[in-house]
Scaffold this active site. Structure first.
Site, mmCIF file in Angstrom:
data_model
loop_
_atom_site.group_PDB
_atom_site.id
_atom_site.type_symbol
_atom_site.label_atom_id
_atom_site.label_comp_id
_atom_site.label_asym_id
_atom_site.label_seq_id
_atom_site.Cartn_x
_atom_site.Cartn_y
_atom_site.Cartn_z
ATOM 1 C CB CYS A 200 -0.959 -0.021 1.180
ATOM 2 S SG CYS A 200 -0.201 -0.409 2.783
ATOM 3 C CE1 TYR A 201 1.890 4.148 4.997
ATOM 4 C CE2 TYR A 201 2.786 2.053 5.764
ATOM 5 C CZ TYR A 201 2.090 3.221 6.015
ATOM 6 O OH TYR A 201 1.591 3.463 7.280
#
Length: 369
Positions: free
Chosen positions: A172-173
């Site tokens: 996600c990051y």
């Protein structure tokens, strides 16, 4: 350019299995696939919930679409049983939502000549198996499969994803950081040195298992940094940025936990190349993502995006602002961490792999308020 739904050799409906369906990413896959026109869910695993109907684990899935999506779902079973079903040729696509290290051994048992796999764990994201071992604390257990895996940041790897049998779904990051930074580095508009990624995530990023740090009294009404100078997404971000720059890139990356259920906001601080302005960065990003349905670049002067602007959707929204410090710029990117940062991008990758339009199953408008 979005896939145009070219012909596919995959049977329709595509028979889908989800390993680790009892976690947040598994539930989000099911929510999104409930509106997918070309899929049928044939197998679900959840070790601690094996034998239970999905509705007893995630009751929200029982209320849509009309008739109750959950009533057409198979009961949860064990990972071993789902693997057996796949080996028997009864599955076309497997989404793997299992913990890192576990995933390698499971995928190694799947017949990749017959099954396409989208892995949502970290096990196949890092090309260098020595780097994987250094950051995950154990040798990679499926080195040959790692060589086959395609890193699936869809907008930037569509051609490779299209022919893949095993796609490593990005973290996600790294999704929120690479979408704005990769096009700028590849065009030489920003310096590869001195890049700072300051990121905040909702609590679902920590998974569904009970942990002290994510209990309500621990996470609510506050914000905290974690994994400082040691988060496992750092080498993943650096891998993508190094590819774009054509030389090794090191980043300063600090994630933070904020009291939200879902959402990521990444703020990136960059040094401009000589003669380059923030307007040039914005123009480059707008040109790269002009025809993309899920990635949006805000115009100059617009208010920076909020996580609520993408909640529940597969959209990524970014902004570029000239820093008050000469020669620097600030980038902001927001995504829903369990949609574009996980399950939504996984479905987007499946659509590309199977020749379906990329919007299939992903047309939901963000939820507000």
């Amino acid at each position: 350019m979005v896939a145009d739904g070219a012909a596919t050799t995959t049977p329709i409906p595509v028979r889908v299995a989800i390993l680790g369906a009892s976690g947040y990413t598994g539930a989000e896959l099911l929510r999104l696939l409930s509106s997918h026109p070309h899929t049928s869910i044939v197998a679900l695993s959840g070790e601690r919930s094996a034998g239970s109907p999905m509705g007893s684990v995630f009751p929200h899935l029982a209320f849509g679409p009309p008739g109750g999506f959950v009533h057409s779902l198979p009961d949860l079973t064990t990972t071993a049983e789902v693997v057996t079903v796949a080996q028997a040729g009864a599955v076309d696509v497997v989404f793997c939502c299992l913990p890192h290290a576990t995933t390698q051994k499971i995928i190694a048992q799947l017949p990749l000549d017959k099954v396409r796999v989208v892995d949502l764990s970290a096990d196949f994201r890092l090309r260098d198996v020595d780097t994987y071992a250094a950051w995950y604390g154990a040798p990679h257990a499926a080195v040959e499969l790692q060589r086959q895996a395609v890193y699936g940041l869809t907008e930037l790897a569509r051609d490779a994803v299209r022919g893949a049998r095993l796609v490593a779904n990005p973290g996600c990051y790294p999704t929120s950081a690479q979408l704005p930074l990769v096009p700028l580095l590849s065009a030489g508009l920003i310096s590869p040195a001195d890049i700072i990624v300051d990121a905040k995530s909702g609590v679902t990023g920590a998974g569904r298992a009970a942990k002290v740090g994510t209990l309500f009294c621990e996470a609510a009404d506050g914000m905290s940094a974690y994994g400082v100078a040691a988060h496992r997404h750092a080498p993943e971000i650096e891998q993508g940025l190094s590819d774009a720059a054509g030389a090794p890139v090191d980043v300063v990356f600090t994630p933070h936990l904020v009291p939200l259920a879902r959402g990521i906001l990444s703020t990136m601080y960059v040094k401009l190349a000589a003669g380059v302005t923030a307007d040039d960065l914005r123009a480059r990003l707008a040109a790269v993502y002009d025809e993309e349905p899920f990635v949006h670049v805000l115009p100059a002067g617009a208010a920076p995006p909020h996580t609520r602007h993408v909640r529940g959707s597969n959209h990524a929204v970014m902004a570029v602002v000239a820093d008050r410090v000469a020669g620097r710029a600030i980038l902001v990117c927001v995504i829903d961490n369990i949609v574009k940062g996980a399950s939504g991008q996984a479905i987007q990758n499946m659509n590309v792999m199977c020749g379906f339009p990329e919007m299939d199953g992903l047309g939901a408008t963000p939820v507000f308020p």
